[in-house]
Design an enzyme around this catalytic site. Structure first.
Site, PDB file in Angstrom:
ATOM      1  CD1 TRP A 207      41.344  35.470  44.425  1.00 46.48           C
ATOM      2  CD2 TRP A 207      39.665  36.205  43.667  1.00 46.48           C
ATOM      3  NE1 TRP A 207      41.816  36.164  43.304  1.00 46.48           N
ATOM      4  CE2 TRP A 207      40.891  36.224  42.989  1.00 46.48           C
ATOM      5  CE3 TRP A 207      38.028  36.257  42.844  1.00 46.48           C
ATOM      6  CZ2 TRP A 207      40.657  36.210  41.622  1.00 46.48           C
ATOM      7  CZ3 TRP A 207      38.135  36.452  41.559  1.00 46.48           C
ATOM      8  CH2 TRP A 207      38.971  36.964  41.514  1.00 46.48           C
TER       9      TRP A 207
ATOM     10  CD  GLU B  96      46.721  54.431  35.626  1.00 49.20           C
ATOM     11  OE1 GLU B  96      46.973  54.732  34.214  1.00 49.20           O
ATOM     12  OE2 GLU B  96      45.676  54.357  36.133  1.00 49.20           O
TER      13      GLU B  96
ATOM     14  CG  HIS C  60      63.324  68.875  24.420  1.00 44.76           C
ATOM     15  ND1 HIS C  60      64.932  70.009  23.820  1.00 44.76           N
ATOM     16  CD2 HIS C  60      63.480  68.408  25.272  1.00 44.76           C
ATOM     17  CE1 HIS C  60      65.561  68.923  24.262  1.00 44.76           C
ATOM     18  NE2 HIS C  60      64.735  68.156  24.639  1.00 44.76           N
TER      19      HIS C  60
ATOM     20  CE  LYS D   1      42.387  55.331  34.947  1.00 44.60           C
ATOM     21  NZ  LYS D   1      42.902  54.569  35.574  1.00 44.60           N
TER      22      LYS D   1
ATOM     23  CD  GLU E 248      39.610  56.429  32.606  1.00 44.80           C
ATOM     24  OE1 GLU E 248      39.636  55.539  31.462  1.00 44.80           O
ATOM     25  OE2 GLU E 248      40.889  55.743  33.250  1.00 44.80           O
TER      26      GLU E 248
ATOM     27  CB  CYS F 237      37.980  36.245  51.314  1.00 46.80           C
ATOM     28  SG  CYS F 237      39.758  35.048  50.414  1.00 46.80           S
TER      29      CYS F 237
ATOM     30  NE  ARG G 127      35.092  40.868  49.714  1.00 44.56           N
ATOM     31  CZ  ARG G 127      35.593  41.652  50.207  1.00 44.56           C
ATOM     32  NH1 ARG G 127      34.760  43.251  50.133  1.00 44.56           N
ATOM     33  NH2 ARG G 127      37.270  42.084  50.594  1.00 44.56           N
TER      34      ARG G 127
ATOM     35  CG  ASN H 172      38.016  38.365  54.124  1.00 44.20           C
ATOM     36  OD1 ASN H 172      37.970  36.424  53.434  1.00 44.20           O
ATOM     37  ND2 ASN H 172      36.992  39.069  53.988  1.00 44.20           N
ATOM     38  N   GLY H 173      42.310  37.853  53.672  1.00 42.32           N
ATOM     39  CA  GLY H 173      43.945  38.166  53.984  1.00 42.32           C
ATOM     40  C   GLY H 173      45.092  37.515  54.095  1.00 42.32           C
TER      41      GLY H 173
ATOM     42  CE  LYS I 113      37.154  47.213  34.871  1.00 39.69           C
ATOM     43  NZ  LYS I 113      37.483  48.446  35.135  1.00 39.69           N
TER      44      LYS I 113
HETATM   45  C1  F6R Z   1      41.391  52.998  31.731  1.00 38.90           C
HETATM   46  C2  F6R Z   1      41.366  51.854  31.556  1.00 38.90           C
HETATM   47  C3  F6R Z   1      41.900  51.608  30.072  1.00 38.90           C
HETATM   48  C4  F6R Z   1      42.818  50.079  30.393  1.00 38.90           C
HETATM   49  C5  F6R Z   1      42.775  49.188  28.501  1.00 38.90           C
HETATM   50  C6  F6R Z   1      43.629  48.042  29.143  1.00 38.90           C
HETATM   51  O1  F6R Z   1      41.145  53.221  33.011  1.00 38.90           O
HETATM   52  O2  F6R Z   1      41.574  51.254  32.202  1.00 38.90           O
HETATM   53  O3  F6R Z   1      42.760  52.168  29.439  1.00 38.90           O
HETATM   54  O4  F6R Z   1      43.771  49.545  30.712  1.00 38.90           O
HETATM   55  O5  F6R Z   1      41.259  49.587  28.082  1.00 38.90           O
HETATM   56  O6  F6R Z   1      42.073  47.075  29.170  1.00 38.90           O
HETATM   57  P1  F6R Z   1      42.805  45.580  29.538  1.00 38.90           P
HETATM   58  O7  F6R Z   1      43.514  45.752  30.620  1.00 38.90           O
HETATM   59  O8  F6R Z   1      41.275  45.124  30.133  1.00 38.90           O
HETATM   60  O9  F6R Z   1      43.718  45.166  28.507  1.00 38.90           O
END
Ligand code: F6R
Length: 613
Positions: free
Chosen positions: A81, A486, A509, A490, A493, A2, A27, A107-108, A608
């Site tokens: 939201w 994960e 192994h 990060k 990438e 929000c 947002r 908000n929150g 993205k």
């Molecule tokens: C890494 C990243 C990607 C997504 C993947 C799946 O930081 O963002 O590995 O997680 O491309 O994307 P979604 O979640 O949109 O299906």
């Protein structure tokens, strides 16, 4: 996620507020509203949908029989939201008390809203929405005895949660009072006027002078000044800072990048995601019937990348709490392996975008084989929402950085909700365990806020030391493994440093051959039943001369003796630790990449949303 903006001053504020809301649009929101004080009464306009709907509604009022709100010089506005209660005009903010004298925007999350609502109903309050926020308007009215600041302070002391709000009363024109509990709130200081908003872009066109509201503070703004108080009523001094933001910095909320901004939005994202789904001491998921859940014999989770890692955390939580078998697969593998799936399976497709081609294909395949399909996504109207039998939305707000951060922790939060809900339906956990887990889940936003503050400087120092390294290894076991995977994703990438992540028990192994004295090894050593095994793996690695950076839980003993340096995260149930342990690793990747001068928001070769197969 929000947005709040408020104004007191000499200028008519209706259009200033509407412009402020426009600047907070990034947002994400599903409804909006504003309240304006004029001639001793408050007039409100609210609308569902795009801001243009609110603008049209305001214009209709101004041209028609509505009051002359264009003269008002005191007002508050909000973009909502939905969390508690659906997307309706009644649930949109501002909310008001029974006599329509006190209006608030918030908000929150107000965690103790059920108990407060009951108390206020007994005292004669009449509620008009399903939201948690409305209790704040009634509570302030209940405490009001001619001084809004004192009424807000008294209300603040009754409230529990993770929120920021701004209140006004028809009885005191020219004053707005705000309170901050972890969610952001900032004063914009002008000449004979002040703003109070959840983010600087809301008033940046009007003033660059700001005063920051700290956690646990009450702030009163009047045209000629600003007063800060703590919760006990003691006066506080606050300096004015000049921000030198351009439009681009403003969009990033003052952070250098969207990624850093989104990392810092994680407590809000988790709070919003669990909000109304954890009323009292249990989990409610209106999206899934108990009947459907009771009939499930197996869960299959399909996802890609970061979303796959969120699913992995979910697997551990669901198996442990609900004692249901969970199969987990990468969507691009699952869809091509002729999987055995059918009507007794619940298939969960996790995708922040809801548009990832492989995840959608895996979901469709399972559905055509008779399975019930649940989508977990952040994007309303996305394809996944149309291809599923049910949808649980994460409520992380818009994520712009290509590297997923706040959507990841929100997905993990949904997995926890599902795990607890399944345990409730299947009777696999005692009531007191469920009560404890739900309580700890609700604490996560607070713990994440504290964690972000505490680890920033130490992580920067580690990043500075290792920024030129040529290879990183991440290790974890059990629920620490998805965190390692994960964290490593990060780092690779956004920093382009070759990085591997492995189940620590597999080291001997093969992968141990990679290690030498130059290798930093990030080891997830948070609380878990097999922590001793993780620590022996750490010892194996150190014996090869590698440098072990551990992520451990506050209060664990002996970790510093078996590793080279330790980053501690707050204590919580051991299965909830991944959502905390990932935070320092996101920051580590971030600071290494930025030290290397890279564009973390748009890493090379990545998009993205991955809609190609
Ligand atoms: C890494 C990243 C990607 C997504 C993947 C799946 O930081 O963002 O590995 O997680 O491309 O994307 P979604 O979640 O949109 O299906």
């Amino acid at each position: 996620m929000c947005g709040i903006v408020g104004y007191v001053g000499e200028r008519p504020c209706r259009d200033l507020l509407l412009h402020g809301l426009q600047m907070l649009e990034y947002r994400g929101y599903d409804s909006a509203g504003l309240s304006l004080l004029v001639d001793g009464r408050i007039d409100s306009v609210r609308a569902v949908g795009h801001l243009s709907e609110l603008q049209d509604a305001v214009a209709r009022r101004a041209n028609g029989s509505g009051p002359p709100d264009f003269e008002s010089t005191t007002g508050i506005a909000h973009t909502r939201w939905a969390t508690h209660g659906g997307v309706t005009e009644d649930n949109a903010h501002p909310h008001f008390d029974t006599k329509d004298r006190v209006h608030i925007v918030l908000n929150g999350i107000v965690e103790n809203h059920t108990e407060l609502r009951r108390r206020l109903l007994d005292a004669g309050a009449e509620f008009t929405s399903e939201t948690d926020a409305e209790v704040v308007a009634h509570l302030i009215a209940h405490h009001y005895a001619g001084d809004l600041v004192e009424a807000v302070r008294a209300a603040y002391n009754d409230l529990r949660g993770h929120y920021a709000f701004v209140a006004m009363t028809a009885d005191e024109p020219g004053v707005l009072v705000g309170a901050r509990k972890e969610c952001p709130l900032i004063v914009g200081v002008g000449e004979g006027e002040q703003f109070l908003a959840s983010a600087i872009p809301a008033f940046l066109r009007e003033t660059r002078n700001v005063k920051l509201v700290n956690d646990g503070e009450i702030v009163a703004i009047r045209p000629d000044g600003v007063r800060f108080l703590d919760a006990s009523g003691a006066r506080l001094d606050r300096e004015t800072i000049e921000v030198d933001w351009d439009a681009e910095t403003a969009e990033k909320g003052g952070y250098d990048t969207f990624m850093l901004k989104e990392i810092h939005e994680q407590p809000d994202a988790v709070a919003e995601t669990i909000a109304d789904r954890t009323p009292g001491d249990h989990v409610e998921l209106a999206e899934l019937s108990d009947e459907l859940l009771a009939g499930v014999r197996r869960i299959v989770i399909v996802a890609c990348g970061t979303s796959y890692h969120a699913g992995l955390v979910g697997r551990y939580a669901i198996e442990e709490w609900a004692r249901l078998p969970v199969e987990m697969d990468i969507a691009s593998e699952y869809r091509y392996r002729n999987p055995v799936v059918g009507s007794e399976d619940l298939v969960i497709g996790i995708s922040q975008s809801g548009e990832t081609a492989d995840t959608l294909a895996a979901m469709r395949l399972a559905r055509s084989a008779g399975a019930k399909v649940l989508a977990v996504t952040n994007v309303m109207g996305s394809q996944a929402t149309r291809d599923a039998d049910a949808v649980i939305f994460t409520r992380a707000g818009l994520e712009i950085g290509v590297a997923a951060t706040k959507t990841f922790v929100s997905q993990v939060a949904v997995m926890y909700l599902l795990g607890i809900k399944l345990a409730q339906v299947r009777g696999t956990l005692a009531d007191d365990v469920i009560t404890r887990l739900v309580g700890e889940l609700k604490q996560l936003p607070h713990l994440m806020t504290e964690l972000l503050e505490r680890v920033d400087a130490p992580i920067r120092a580690i990043a500075d030391h290792w920024k030129a390294t040529e290879f990183f290894l991440y290790l974890g076991r059990h629920v620490g493994l998805p965190v390692a995977l994960e964290g490593a994703l990060k780092l690779k990438e956004i920093s382009y440093i070759p990085t591997d992540a492995y189940a620590a028990g597999e080291m001997k192994h093969g992968p141990i051959a990679l290690l030498d004295k130059s290798t930093p090894v990030v080891c997830i050593a948070t609380d878990m039943p097999i922590l001793d095994k993780v620590l022996s793996n750490s010892a194996e690695v150190r014996a090869r001369g590698a440098h072990v950076i551990a992520v451990a839980t506050d209060g664990s003993t002996g970790i510093d003796e078996q590793t080279d340096e330790v980053i501690y995260v707050p204590k919580s149930d051991w299965l909830l630790q991944p959502i905390l342990a990932i935070v320092p690793l996101q920051l580590l990747a971030y600071y290494i990449a930025t030290e290397r001068g890279l564009n973390v928001d748009k890493p090379r070769n990545l998009a993205k949303t991955v809609t190609v197969e």
